[in-house]
Scaffold this active site. Structure first.
Site: not given
Ligand code: XBP
Ligand code: MG
Length: 240
Positions: A85, A51, A122-123, A125, A53, A8, A183, A10, A82
């Site tokens: 961000k 992000g 990972t989820t 971007s 969602e 993963d 995590d 983040d 987004h």
């Protein structure tokens, strides 16, 4: 035999979420919204992966009629927020505001040296992975990974297992030949649903979560070498 490690990003490879949080707040300000996420609120919002969602979930939780538009306008606003961000976050990474977590780089290079394959699931971007790993692993960071699955390739976010199932499929390996490194409880659920034994390293945003079902729960990867992972992996095979 342990053939691949699936990481993963983040909270596992790097301490990213304070930089994500600051970027979300700057995007809200830039769009003239009186929204501000503090750490306790963001810790709760992180239970929603992704992000966009997360913004949607917050907006709905506000029950804020004055900001209610038709669905199309809501999605357009979320997409624009987004986009801003993500640009702010990329700048923060490029300015060195995001650190890799202790032990992560060392473990990945030891695994590669031992002939293991590395993957990312990972989820976040794709641009976020690129800015982070380009800074910490060099321009050709992608060559270190056999498979990269992210928000662009796996739109169903954790705890849905899509990102892990697609990673295993592209690795061409059975789940029992791999370990997932995560995590969060969402990440653990996603990896376990894909059949993967999972090592958890907690952080300030996730230490309170429920990690029932994890192979091991550690505070970090510091001092965790391949021998230890191989031992845990062998243990996981006896539990199958
Ligand atoms: C954590 C996430 C991401 C990040 C923000 O991803 O859920 O949404 O918080 O990144 P991971 P985006 O699976 O690596 O723990 O704004 O790009 O989603
Ligand atoms: Mg994570």
């Amino acid at each position: 035999m342990l053939k691949a490690l699936i990481f993963d990003v983040d909270g596992t490879l790097a301490d990213t979420e304070m930089a994500h949080l600051a970027a979300f707040n700057l995007a809200f300000a830039e769009m003239g919204l009186d929204w501000h996420w503090d750490v306790p609120l963001y810790t709760r919002l992180l239970e929603v992966s992704g992000g966009k969602e997360r913004i949607h979930a917050y907006w709905k939780s506000r029950g804020d009629r004055s900001k209610e538009f038709d669905g199309g306008a809501v999605q357009a606003t979320v997409d624009r927020l987004h986009e801003i961000k993500t640009a702010v976050y990329e700048q923060a990474v490029q300015q060195g505001q995001v650190q890799m977590r202790p032990g992560a780089l060392q473990l990945m290079s030891a695994a590669t040296a031992a002939g293991m394959r590395l993957a990312i699931a990972t989820t976040t971007s794709p641009i976020n992975i690129h800015s982070l790993l380009k800074r910490w692993m060099g321009e050709d960071w992608r060559t270190q990974f056999s498979v990269i699955e992210d928000a662009a390739t796996a739109p169903r976010k954790k705890p849905h297992p899509m990102v892990y199932s697609q990673t295993l499929q592209r690795l061409g390996l059975p789940a029992h030949a791999c370990l997932a490194m995560e995590d969060s409880a969402n990440g653990l659920k996603a990896a376990c649903k894909a059949g993967l034994a999972t090592v958890i390293t907690t952080n300030a945003f996730t230490a309170h979560q429920d990690f029932d079902g994890a192979l091991r729960t550690q505070r970090s990867l510091e001092g965790i070498g391949l021998a230890q992972l191989r031992e845990w992996h062998r243990e996981s095979l006896t539990q199958r």
